[in-house]
Design a protein around this motif. Structure first.
Motif, PDB file in Angstrom:
ATOM      1  N   ARG A 285      19.764  50.483 103.166  1.00 31.63           N
ATOM      2  CA  ARG A 285      20.462  51.584 103.768  1.00 31.63           C
ATOM      3  C   ARG A 285      21.502  52.288 103.109  1.00 31.63           C
ATOM      4  NH1 ARG A 285      23.130  47.084 106.346  1.00 31.63           N
ATOM      5  NH2 ARG A 285      25.171  47.324 106.369  1.00 31.63           N
ATOM      6  N   ALA A 286      21.833  53.590 103.299  1.00 29.46           N
ATOM      7  CA  ALA A 286      22.859  53.943 102.940  1.00 29.46           C
ATOM      8  C   ALA A 286      24.240  53.475 103.489  1.00 29.46           C
ATOM      9  CB  ALA A 286      22.994  55.468 103.053  1.00 29.46           C
ATOM     10  N   SER A 287      25.365  53.050 103.002  1.00 27.00           N
ATOM     11  CA  SER A 287      26.399  52.681 103.347  1.00 27.00           C
ATOM     12  C   SER A 287      27.530  53.062 102.640  1.00 27.00           C
ATOM     13  CB  SER A 287      26.357  50.986 103.614  1.00 27.00           C
ATOM     14  OG  SER A 287      27.615  50.518 104.289  1.00 27.00           O
ATOM     15  N   GLY A 288      28.723  53.711 103.281  1.00 27.86           N
ATOM     16  CA  GLY A 288      29.695  54.331 102.598  1.00 27.86           C
ATOM     17  C   GLY A 288      29.116  55.104 101.270  1.00 27.86           C
ATOM     18  N   SER A 289      29.792  54.506 100.114  1.00 30.56           N
ATOM     19  CA  SER A 289      29.185  55.448  98.928  1.00 30.56           C
ATOM     20  C   SER A 289      28.488  54.490  98.019  1.00 30.56           C
ATOM     21  CB  SER A 289      30.779  55.603  98.082  1.00 30.56           C
ATOM     22  OG  SER A 289      31.185  54.367  97.622  1.00 30.56           O
ATOM     23  N   GLY A 290      27.135  54.026  98.796  1.00 30.49           N
ATOM     24  CA  GLY A 290      26.298  53.527  97.980  1.00 30.49           C
ATOM     25  C   GLY A 290      25.160  52.962  98.980  1.00 30.49           C
ATOM     26  N   VAL A 291      24.331  52.122  98.253  1.00 29.30           N
ATOM     27  CA  VAL A 291      23.237  51.598  99.182  1.00 29.30           C
ATOM     28  C   VAL A 291      23.374  50.186  99.325  1.00 29.30           C
ATOM     29  CG1 VAL A 291      20.460  51.253  99.186  1.00 29.30           C
ATOM     30  CG2 VAL A 291      21.696  53.491  98.487  1.00 29.30           C
ATOM     31  N   VAL A 292      23.078  49.456 100.388  1.00 29.86           N
ATOM     32  CA  VAL A 292      23.159  48.119 100.862  1.00 29.86           C
ATOM     33  C   VAL A 292      21.851  47.474 101.139  1.00 29.86           C
ATOM     34  CG1 VAL A 292      24.063  46.567 102.549  1.00 29.86           C
ATOM     35  CG2 VAL A 292      25.629  48.415 101.583  1.00 29.86           C
ATOM     36  N   ALA A 293      21.651  46.434 100.743  1.00 31.17           N
ATOM     37  CA  ALA A 293      20.479  45.598 101.140  1.00 31.17           C
ATOM     38  C   ALA A 293      20.764  44.436 102.025  1.00 31.17           C
ATOM     39  CB  ALA A 293      19.571  45.154  99.825  1.00 31.17           C
ATOM     40  N   SER A 294      20.082  44.377 102.957  1.00 31.54           N
ATOM     41  CA  SER A 294      20.429  43.032 103.974  1.00 31.54           C
ATOM     42  C   SER A 294      18.937  42.628 104.643  1.00 31.54           C
ATOM     43  CB  SER A 294      21.323  43.458 104.910  1.00 31.54           C
ATOM     44  OG  SER A 294      20.878  44.566 105.759  1.00 31.54           O
ATOM     45  N   ARG A 295      19.128  41.535 105.085  1.00 27.36           N
ATOM     46  CA  ARG A 295      18.183  40.929 106.155  1.00 27.36           C
ATOM     47  C   ARG A 295      17.710  41.552 107.230  1.00 27.36           C
ATOM     48  NH1 ARG A 295      14.550  38.480 102.616  1.00 27.36           N
ATOM     49  NH2 ARG A 295      15.683  37.255 101.070  1.00 27.36           N
TER      50      ARG A 295
ATOM     51  N   GLY B 105      22.555  44.651 109.176  1.00 30.76           N
ATOM     52  CA  GLY B 105      23.527  43.244 108.985  1.00 30.76           C
ATOM     53  C   GLY B 105      24.105  43.538 107.818  1.00 30.76           C
ATOM     54  N   GLU B 106      24.910  42.518 107.630  1.00 31.66           N
ATOM     55  CA  GLU B 106      25.937  42.413 106.431  1.00 31.66           C
ATOM     56  C   GLU B 106      24.897  42.187 105.184  1.00 31.66           C
ATOM     57  OE1 GLU B 106      28.848  39.570 106.588  1.00 31.66           O
ATOM     58  OE2 GLU B 106      29.687  40.024 108.498  1.00 31.66           O
ATOM     59  N   GLY B 107      25.304  42.941 104.186  1.00 32.96           N
ATOM     60  CA  GLY B 107      24.394  42.699 102.969  1.00 32.96           C
ATOM     61  C   GLY B 107      25.029  42.984 101.720  1.00 32.96           C
ATOM     62  N   ARG B 108      24.390  43.264 100.701  1.00 31.95           N
ATOM     63  CA  ARG B 108      24.923  43.257  99.257  1.00 31.95           C
ATOM     64  C   ARG B 108      24.660  44.750  98.836  1.00 31.95           C
ATOM     65  NH1 ARG B 108      21.908  42.898  95.011  1.00 31.95           N
ATOM     66  NH2 ARG B 108      20.194  41.951  96.076  1.00 31.95           N
ATOM     67  N   GLU B 109      25.740  45.374  98.015  1.00 29.40           N
ATOM     68  CA  GLU B 109      25.715  46.674  97.521  1.00 29.40           C
ATOM     69  C   GLU B 109      24.839  46.532  96.248  1.00 29.40           C
ATOM     70  OE1 GLU B 109      28.850  50.228  97.460  1.00 29.40           O
ATOM     71  OE2 GLU B 109      28.767  48.932  95.583  1.00 29.40           O
ATOM     72  N   VAL B 110      23.592  47.284  96.322  1.00 29.47           N
ATOM     73  CA  VAL B 110      22.743  47.432  95.282  1.00 29.47           C
ATOM     74  C   VAL B 110      23.131  48.396  94.371  1.00 29.47           C
ATOM     75  CG1 VAL B 110      20.237  47.717  94.729  1.00 29.47           C
ATOM     76  CG2 VAL B 110      20.849  46.465  96.845  1.00 29.47           C
ATOM     77  N   LEU B 111      23.351  49.800  94.939  1.00 26.64           N
ATOM     78  CA  LEU B 111      23.771  50.954  94.328  1.00 26.64           C
ATOM     79  C   LEU B 111      24.880  51.433  94.871  1.00 26.64           C
ATOM     80  CD1 LEU B 111      22.774  53.252  92.530  1.00 26.64           C
ATOM     81  CD2 LEU B 111      21.631  54.267  94.428  1.00 26.64           C
ATOM     82  N   SER B 112      26.095  51.642  93.700  1.00 26.86           N
ATOM     83  CA  SER B 112      27.189  52.430  94.116  1.00 26.86           C
ATOM     84  C   SER B 112      27.277  53.648  93.500  1.00 26.86           C
ATOM     85  CB  SER B 112      28.343  51.519  93.342  1.00 26.86           C
ATOM     86  OG  SER B 112      29.696  52.287  93.451  1.00 26.86           O
ATOM     87  N   LEU B 113      27.614  54.803  94.195  1.00 26.78           N
ATOM     88  CA  LEU B 113      27.873  56.168  93.899  1.00 26.78           C
ATOM     89  C   LEU B 113      29.346  56.580  93.858  1.00 26.78           C
ATOM     90  CD1 LEU B 113      25.234  57.928  96.149  1.00 26.78           C
ATOM     91  CD2 LEU B 113      24.986  57.193  93.807  1.00 26.78           C
TER      92      LEU B 113
END
Length: 651
Positions: A83-93, A97-105
């Protein structure tokens, strides 16, 4: 008003043998002179609009209701939600949920995202100037390492971004073959670690959009953005073969086994669900017949089908088995609308099969929430609405000149005699939904009353409603709008000195027609990202494509004469006009800023009344879909301040 001077030129265009004077043609160019004039107009607009208005208070109001803007829906792949989150894309279960940033913009706007089926690679579209033109960025999900991707530019996200192959080895995408101004597009295939090549889908020379849908057994090329059809099919690795190539209707669906399960208006103006054998385009089986609701889209979830429809413009979602038998219905939170792309083709880009039906939902008075539903389960709230507007929703109908009832909704904070803003669209089979819009909500919160009207030409009531104001019947939309305005005045809901109108894109053209042909009805008219010069539009490859689809043939003298009767720029004559505020984006690839510039210059010269004619072309802003948040807030702030000033609101 002391407007920046705008010279006239003696340009006369020959259009299908008809001489069309174009005194402000020079404002179509992006020259230093034009840019200076544009900046002066913007400065004038800002100074006039904010004179006596508390800018900070208006901006705070916009921000308060902008908090309810539509959330980005998460996309599923291999047990992860992206999902888009802030200035990037986060992956979570979990979807949120809380996740890890996969892509930073660091800069740019995320246009779309699409994880590979195995969850190993994320593809994302990045736009860096508000134009919607975006490039594909690839990252390795586990490490965040960037991967080599295609260099082609996508004109927009209308073809869904990318369509991954089921084995995650690559993807199809639809992109420009030259400059954006040329508007020539084609299907490409990119294979990870190998490169990019043209994909020879047999769609001829049409500029129409094409989206590839892929399963392990079949690939389908869906063609046409507003009324898609499965124009070509093949088994993976084999040659494409034509499938349904001569069909004026819509067939929008998904590959399920060896069939294409689709919502179609062929033989059913309000829609039906059919299964078409992918090895025989003549083998159709009706699963759900036409009914009283308008069927809009179909989403496979496991062995179930979620059927989205409109019941008097309000959303309904039924759950079907693969045979089309109704097995349930999604208990929606209220009477409102599901989030959906403008066009059916974009809605076919559902990505990887998800374990549940995830959707965004809102009403005219409550902001967007995100929900999930599993077949046989309860509705789960993933993200609750953040804004509730203190207002009531009413409804009414105005009778058009031909006797047809044109419906509308009224959103009111309860103030007697409050100024009224009409918002409408009525074009391209695009439905205007009873959904939350932050700018309109802020207007109601400021003390106004919103009337959301549904003139013919939109997609709210099925194919017949759309075609009733399409091409040679485009004028019907304008008559429907006037009927609504006159009905509001006749019933006492609105007064001409406190009635305003707004609309965007083709709805901006509707505003231009209303301001020039019935200026007596309106205190203020606010076109946004508008199309205003139909004749000039035929010189723009993108708009030429749109005009030929929706308006008529620019090479036919009769059609050109009709354009002249419906083109706001051509309709301007000296007279008394209401206050007009034109808002446009400098990087808009659809309705380029020169539409607003030319219309403003001509209307300023023609104005014999005292109301201001203002235009503001915002830098780094496009047609809306890729405009950055900060710029959008400034646009909404100025738009709302103009309404506050024009209608005498106090905040």
């Amino acid at each position: 008003m002391n407007y920046p001077p705008a010279r006239t030129v003696g340009v006369v265009e020959d259009v299908a043998g008809i001489a069309v004077p174009d005194p402000y043609r020079w404002l179509e160019e992006e020259t230093p002179e034009v840019r200076a004039w544009q900046r002066e107009q913007a400065a004038l607009a800002t100074s006039v609009i904010f004179d006596g208005v508390d800018v900070d208070a208006v901006r705070d109001l916009v921000l308060a209701y902008d908090a309810g803007s539509r959330p980005a829906l998460p996309r599923y792949a291999a047990g992860l939600w992206f999902r888009a989150s802030g200035s990037g894309v986060v992956a979570s279960r979990l979807p949120y949920g809380e996740g890890r940033e996969v892509l930073s913009l660091d800069e740019g706007v995320l246009s779309w995202l699409a994880p590979s089926p195995d969850g190993q690679v994320l593809a994302a579209g990045i736009c860096d100037d508000g134009s919607e033109h975006n490039t594909i960025r690839l990252v390795e999900v586990g490490s965040g390492r960037p991967l080599d991707g295609p260099v082609q530019v996508l004109h927009s996200a209308w073809a869904g971004g990318v369509s991954w192959l089921p084995d995650s080895s690559g993807f199809y995408f639809f992109a420009l073959t030259g400059s954006p101004e040329e508007f020539q597009q084609a299907v490409f295939v990119h294979r990870l670690g190998t490169g990019t090549a043209l994909e020879p889908v047999p769609v001829g020379t049409s500029k129409e959009y094409t989206l590839i849908q892929a399963s392990t057994s079949w690939e389908v090329a869906s063609h046409r953005v507003g009324s898609p059809i499965p124009v070509a099919v093949r088994r993976p690795g084999q040659e494409w073969r034509p499938f349904i190539t001569d069909c004026p209707g819509t067939i929008a669906g998904h590959i399920v086994g060896d069939h294409y399960l689709a919502v179609t208006d062929v033989g059913a103006p309000r829609g039906r669900v059919v299964a078409i054998a992918l090895d025989d385009p003549d083998d159709w089986t009706e699963l759900v017949p036409e009914g009283d609701t308008v069927l809009r889209s179909l989403t496979p979830v496991g062995d179930r089908l979620y059927l989205s429809e409109f019941d008097q413009v309000f959303a309904r979602v039924r759950i079907l088995d693969r045979a089309g038998t109704m097995v349930g219905e999604v208990p929606l939170p209220a009477r409102g609308a599901l989030s959906a792309p403008f066009f059916p083709l974009t809605g076919l880009a559902v990505g990887n099969p998800a374990p549940c039906f995830v959707f965004a939902f809102s009403t005219l008075t409550s902001s967007w929430g995100v929900y999930s539903h599993r077949p046989g389960g309860d509705l789960e709230t993933l993200a609750a609405p953040s804004v509730t507007l203190d207002a009531t929703i009413g409804e009414g109908r105005a009778i058009a000149p031909d006797g047809v009832a044109v419906p509308y909704h009224v959103v009111s904070g309860g103030s007697t005699g409050a100024p009224v803003l009409v918002s409408a669209y009525g074009a391209a089979n695009v439905p205007l939904l009873p959904a939350y819009q932050p700018d309109l909500a802020a207007f109601v919160a400021a003390g106004g009353t919103l009337v959301q009207a549904y003139p013919r030409g939109g997609g709210e009531f099925g194919r017949d409603w759309w075609l009733a104001a399409h091409r040679e019947r485009k004028h019907v939309r304008d008559a429907d709008l006037v009927a609504v305005a006159e009905h509001l005045i006749a019933t006492g809901l609105a007064a001409p000195d406190r009635l305003a109108l707004t609309g965007g894109s083709d709805g901006g053209l509707m505003c231009g027609v209303a301001a020039t042909t019935r200026p007596d009805l309106w205190r203020a008219v606010l076109p946004r990202a508008p199309l205003l010069d139909l004749i000039g539009g035929t010189r723009d490859p993108y708009l030429d494509f749109v005009i030929r689809k929706a308006w008529g043939d620019p090479d036919d003298p009769e059609d050109v004469r009709r354009f002249l009767r419906l083109s706001p720029y051509e309709l301007i004559r000296p007279g008394v006009f209401p206050a007009v505020y034109l808002q446009a984006g400098a990087t808009d690839p659809r309705c380029r800023p020169w539409h607003a510039r030319k219309f403003a210059a001509r209307l300023q010269a023609a104005q014999e009344g005292e109301a201001p004619i203002l235009v503001h072309v915002f830098e780094n802003a496009g047609h809306g879909a890729a405009t950055g948040h900060d710029v959008a807030v400034e646009q909404d702030t100025e738009w709302l301040a103009f309404l506050i000033r024009s209608l005498g609101l106090r905040i």
